[in-house]
Design a protein around this motif. Structure first.
Motif, PDB file in Angstrom:
ATOM      1  N   UNK A 137       0.835  -1.203   0.000  1.00 51.57           N
ATOM      2  CA  UNK A 137       0.000   0.000   0.000  1.00 51.57           C
ATOM      3  C   UNK A 137       0.873   1.259   0.000  1.00 51.57           C
ATOM      4  N   UNK A 164       7.797   9.391   1.427  1.00 56.27           N
ATOM      5  CA  UNK A 164       8.478   9.423   0.132  1.00 56.27           C
ATOM      6  C   UNK A 164       8.406   8.093  -0.611  1.00 56.27           C
ATOM      7  N   UNK A 202       1.240  -4.648   7.361  1.00 53.43           N
ATOM      8  CA  UNK A 202       1.367  -3.578   8.351  1.00 53.43           C
ATOM      9  C   UNK A 202       2.815  -3.318   8.731  1.00 53.43           C
ATOM     10  N   UNK A 235      -7.422  11.175   1.739  1.00 56.55           N
ATOM     11  CA  UNK A 235      -6.553  10.402   2.613  1.00 56.55           C
ATOM     12  C   UNK A 235      -5.291   9.988   1.885  1.00 56.55           C
ATOM     13  N   UNK A 284     -11.995   2.106  16.662  1.00 56.98           N
ATOM     14  CA  UNK A 284     -10.636   2.603  16.459  1.00 56.98           C
ATOM     15  C   UNK A 284      -9.814   1.792  15.476  1.00 56.98           C
ATOM     16  N   UNK A 326      -9.484   1.053  12.421  1.00 62.16           N
ATOM     17  CA  UNK A 326      -8.934   1.478  11.132  1.00 62.16           C
ATOM     18  C   UNK A 326      -7.710   2.383  11.303  1.00 62.16           C
ATOM     19  N   UNK A 365      -5.087   1.404  12.077  1.00 56.68           N
ATOM     20  CA  UNK A 365      -3.993   0.590  11.554  1.00 56.68           C
ATOM     21  C   UNK A 365      -3.765   0.816  10.071  1.00 56.68           C
ATOM     22  N   UNK A 366      -4.694   1.540   9.427  1.00 56.69           N
ATOM     23  CA  UNK A 366      -4.616   1.708   7.971  1.00 56.69           C
ATOM     24  C   UNK A 366      -4.501   3.169   7.568  1.00 56.69           C
ATOM     25  N   UNK A 367      -4.072   4.016   8.512  1.00 59.87           N
ATOM     26  CA  UNK A 367      -3.937   5.445   8.203  1.00 59.87           C
ATOM     27  C   UNK A 367      -2.965   5.621   7.042  1.00 59.87           C
ATOM     28  N   UNK A 368      -3.360   6.452   6.085  1.00 63.19           N
ATOM     29  CA  UNK A 368      -2.504   6.667   4.920  1.00 63.19           C
ATOM     30  C   UNK A 368      -2.728   5.645   3.841  1.00 63.19           C
ATOM     31  N   UNK A 369      -3.584   4.701   4.101  1.00 63.65           N
ATOM     32  CA  UNK A 369      -3.826   3.631   3.140  1.00 63.65           C
ATOM     33  C   UNK A 369      -5.017   3.895   2.242  1.00 63.65           C
ATOM     34  N   UNK A 397     -11.553   8.234   3.556  1.00 62.28           N
ATOM     35  CA  UNK A 397     -11.051   9.179   4.552  1.00 62.28           C
ATOM     36  C   UNK A 397     -11.951   9.303   5.757  1.00 62.28           C
ATOM     37  N   UNK A 406     -13.668   7.166   7.207  1.00 66.17           N
ATOM     38  CA  UNK A 406     -13.497   6.037   8.113  1.00 66.17           C
ATOM     39  C   UNK A 406     -12.223   6.196   8.946  1.00 66.17           C
ATOM     40  N   UNK A 407     -11.168   6.666   8.282  1.00 67.53           N
ATOM     41  CA  UNK A 407      -9.925   6.891   9.014  1.00 67.53           C
ATOM     42  C   UNK A 407     -10.132   7.982  10.057  1.00 67.53           C
ATOM     43  N   UNK A 432      -2.316  11.691  12.882  1.00 63.85           N
ATOM     44  CA  UNK A 432      -1.641  11.499  11.590  1.00 63.85           C
ATOM     45  C   UNK A 432      -0.167  11.895  11.624  1.00 63.85           C
ATOM     46  N   UNK A 490       2.523   8.937  10.664  1.00 65.51           N
ATOM     47  CA  UNK A 490       3.334   8.841   9.444  1.00 65.51           C
ATOM     48  C   UNK A 490       4.727   8.318   9.758  1.00 65.51           C
ATOM     49  N   UNK A 493       4.069   4.298  11.545  1.00 65.63           N
ATOM     50  CA  UNK A 493       3.366   3.260  10.770  1.00 65.63           C
ATOM     51  C   UNK A 493       4.367   2.369  10.052  1.00 65.63           C
ATOM     52  N   UNK A 494       4.086   1.091  10.035  1.00 68.63           N
ATOM     53  CA  UNK A 494       4.910   0.087   9.359  1.00 68.63           C
ATOM     54  C   UNK A 494       6.225  -0.223  10.081  1.00 68.63           C
ATOM     55  N   UNK A 549      10.890   7.906   6.365  1.00 68.22           N
ATOM     56  CA  UNK A 549      10.295   9.181   5.974  1.00 68.22           C
ATOM     57  C   UNK A 549      11.272  10.064   5.212  1.00 68.22           C
TER      58      UNK A 549
END
Lengths: 228, 539
Positions: free
Chosen positions: A79, A87, A112, A219, B324, B326, B328-332, B336, B338-339, B400, B404, B407-408, B480
């Motif tokens: 994703x 980036x 994830x 988003x 709460x 979702x 886990x999928x912020x930025x995905x 919007x 739903x996030x 957010x 950023x 996440x991951x 990042x």
């Protein structure tokens, strides 16, 4: 110790009966399930595949099953994010993904973790079969410092005089080279998995991002126009 | 489309707020009648007494709290407790010992998986040893084996106590325990052999899932049967938490798996994370909080600080937590609205978390010395404090700007373990130290082993959490930074992953110590320590 009570005595302190408590609890969780599960399902049910998105071939589907059963998603996401979030594009991971990109993905493999790079566009970024074969056999042979597990069991060693005409042995040198007189060739599983990886190409434009955007705020991507 | 999204967002928000307003109205109506009486339902009439099975020095514990030690006048109360404890003895012991066994297996799997990050060519000769199979086995073993079964054991022991009546239909729960073990074992075997549903937290295939659903029903039935025979005027707050957890889990599990079997793509992903996060918040959390709400006041001999606040905490948890997932999928590739819902409700979680924090921490304040004397209290209080920390961390992580970066990354893993281990597992350790001796009527034979367990898991987990969190943040910052190669984000984590393995090794040693000691206790081996009033002189 105990006191006699009438059967419909309301003892729960908020004035509700016990069945009321439990009905309330059940309603809350089902409502949330509706919001987080069913509503998106319905909202996204009118999605049409972008031009450029094809269903998986039988071989690619087999490869995808291997990807799932080997647990690749525990280290790799699928994703890529919008430039506003990270980036990902600069790393060559592709445009921000949209729900259309996953129309044929059951089960989803969004992932994830990025212990390894995002793979949604790996087929576009790395189209070499030989590279993937080598990388699966021994990641450190192509990416020094990689911590990806090796998958030697997707390959077999055989004496080099038993090599069949269609088989492509891996080019292994140095410490990863097999014993003299033998070669390493992919099994069908390796071929299927690599076919799947090469099918991971969502670089085509996505029709619209309306499903993601709240008016001006999206988003995942810039509003109202597809990414290049 | 914007209309639909705004409508859905507004609707969700209004329902949550309406629920909260109803609750507040109901509380203000009833408050004058119930607040302190309801909190005292867990003490014998007119008498607050300290007690702890694992305490070496009960008199010292009593002195630290300013109460008198237990005495013979409590005989009538002891008879009630003995009856309720013995009524669920068999299923509780089955679930508890199974949970401990799964903890050992889960710990070993976790350790192997952790070491593979630093030794990627270790154990790669077969798919049965590959990271991608062992890692979900670790997760499912600790989630459905250790945490779930420990939670059920505590629920089966606690509910009869709180209702002051023996458990009805205990044999159903025992059968449920057997099936739960079968389902978990079968599920792990399936994943090991490659038959997985492919969704995190939902990996078990349908034939294992069915066993867990049936087992869950068999466990919940006796508890609801017993509720109908309650001998108390007020349902203590723990009954609410545990009862609700037993309603939530079967619904979550069934619906989550339906999405796993019949859905796909992005909607399946949102449902996946609705499920996974709710297993934490609506299954593990309420049982753990319910246990803490009992054990903390019970050991200290003082009622919980504010009963009304505990009810606010319960309903706010229910209303907000459920949305709460979702985050886990912020930025995905997710709608919007739903996030946004997930982030807003993640922040609103501060309300119930602060309510619980005020309640549980203020109850302990002024009696912190008691932690020195009571291992149960030590584990549970630390667990409760970690609950506050991990929840605030979770709320902030959903924003957010923070997300950023994190996440991951391994930061998320560290956070998950802070909750599942630092909070829930610690509370279950404390609960087991409290309840197991009462079931076999024999005190923990070797207090030094309790200390050893305590210190190994505290030290081990601190190392785990601190280093992995730092590693995760460094990883996220590298990810990042577009000017830095991807491999840099990997390199930067390696020493932290090694530290995590060291921490995990120490934790595993602690678990082995705990398991050995529990085994000795259940077999009534070792020195018979000081006679507590409830320890049997005759069987």
């Amino acid at each position: 110790m105990s006191t006699a009570r009438s059967p419909d005595h309301h003892d729960a302190p908020t004035g509700m009966s016990v069945p009321g408590l439990f009905a309330g609890a059940a309603f809350i969780v089902l409502f949330a399930g509706g919001v987080l599960g069913l509503a998106p399902e319905r909202q996204l049910s009118d999605l049409v595949a972008d031009e450029g998105l094809k269903p998986y071939t039988a071989q690619e589907a087999r490869g995808r099953e291997l990807y799932v059963s080997m647990g690749c998603a525990y280290c790799h996401s699928q994703q890529p994010r919008d430039p506003g979030q990270g980036p990902d594009g600069k790393r060559g991971w592709g445009r921000a993904s949209t729900p259309q990109d996953y129309l044929f993905d059951t089960p989803h493999q969004l992932g994830t973790m990025r212990t390894g790079p995002d793979l949604l566009n790996i087929g576009a970024r790395q189209p070499s079969v030989a590279w993937h074969m080598l990388h699966l056999y021994q990641p450190r042979a192509v990416v020094p410092g990689s911590i990806m597990p090796s998958y030697p069991y997707l390959f077999e060693g055989k004496p080099d005089d038993k090599l069949l005409p269609h088989e492509q042995p891996l080019t292994l040198t140095g410490r990863y080279a097999p014993p003299a007189g033998t070669v390493v060739v992919p099994t069908d599983d390796a071929r299927d998995l690599v076919a799947y990886l090469l099918s991971l190409d969502r670089t085509h434009p996505s029709a619209d991002l309306e499903h993601l955007a709240d008016g001006d705020h999206a988003e995942g991507a810039p509003p109202k126009k597809p990414s290049p | 489309m914007a209309d639909t999204t705004s409508f859905l967002l507004l609707l969700t928000f209004l329902v949550a707020i309406a629920g909260l307003l109803v609750l507040i109205w109901a509380l203000t109506r009833q408050q004058l009648h119930t607040s302190s009486k309801a909190a005292r339902v867990i003490f014998p009439p007119g008498d607050n007494v300290v007690e702890d099975a694992a305490a070496v020095d009960v008199a010292g514990l009593a002195a630290a709290v300013g109460q008198s030690p237990p005495d013979a006048q409590r005989q009538a109360e002891l008879e009630v407790l003995r009856a309720t404890d013995q009524s669920s003895r068999t299923p509780v012991l089955l679930f508890a010992s199974s949970a401990i066994a799964w903890l050992l297996l889960g710990s070993v799997l976790g350790l192997i998986v952790s070491l593979k990050f630093n030794w990627p060519d270790w154990l790669v000769g077969s798919p049965l040893l590959t990271f991608g199979r062992l890692r979900p086995m670790h997760l499912n073993a600790v989630a459905y084996g250790w945490l779930s079964m420990a939670g059920v054991a505590v629920a089966l022991w606690l509910l009869p106590r709180l209702l002051r009546t023996p458990l009805r239909g205990a044999w159903l729960a025992t059968v449920g325990g057997v099936l739960w073990n079968l389902g978990t074992g079968l599920g792990l075997l399936a994943v090991w052999l490659g038959d997985t549903d492919g969704l995190e937290w939902l990996e078990f295939p349908w034939y294992a899932d069915i066993l867990l659903v049936v087992a869950g029903g068999l466990v919940a039935t006796p508890l609801f049967l017993t509720l109908r025979h309650k001998q108390v005027d007020h349902l203590y707050v723990s009954v609410w938490y545990i009862g609700a957890a037993l309603i939530w889990f079967p619904i979550l599990f069934l619906v989550g798996n339906l999405f796993a079997w019949f859905s796909g793509g992005v909607p399946q992903a949102t449902a996946n994370w609705w499920f996974a996060h709710n297993v934490l918040g609506l299954w593990f959390t309420p049982i753990a909080l319910g246990s803490a709400y009992y054990i903390i006041p019970k050991v200290l001999g003082r009622p919980i600080h504010s009963y009304a606040l505990s009810l606010l905490g319960f309903w706010a948890l229910a209303l907000f937590y459920s949305h709460v997932g979702v985050h886990h999928l912020i930025g995905g590739p997710v709608p919007t609205w739903l996030v946004t819902v997930s982030i807003v409700t993640s922040m609103m979680m501060l309300v119930p978390v602060v309510a619980v924090a005020i309640n549980q921490h203020l109850t302990v304040l002024g009696a912190l010395k008691a932690l020195k004397y009571s291992p149960s209290l030590r584990f549970v209080v630390i667990g409760a404090m970690v609950y506050t920390l991990v929840s605030v961390q979770g709320s902030l992580t959903s924003l957010r700007t923070v997300n950023t970066v994190t996440h991951f990354t391994h930061y998320t893993i560290a956070h998950a373990h802070l909750g599942a281990y630092g909070f829930a597992s610690f509370i279950f350790f404390g609960a087991f130290y409290f309840l197991l001796p009462r079931l076999v009527r024999f005190e923990w034979p070797y207090p030094k082993l309790i200390s050893a367990h305590f210190w190994t898991v505290v030290v081990g987990f601190t190392i785990y959490f601190v280093f992995l969190s730092i590693g995760g943040v460094l990883q996220g910052l590298a990810l990042q930074d577009g000017g830095v190669s991807f491999m840099k984000s990997v390199d930067v984590t390696l020493p932290h992953l090694l530290a995590r393995s060291i921490g995990g090794t120490i934790m595993t040693i602690g678990h082995v110590i705990f398991a050995v000691h529990a085994f000795l206790l259940l077999r009534r081996r070792g020195p018979a320590r000081q006679q507590a009033p409830w320890a049997a002189t005759s069987p």
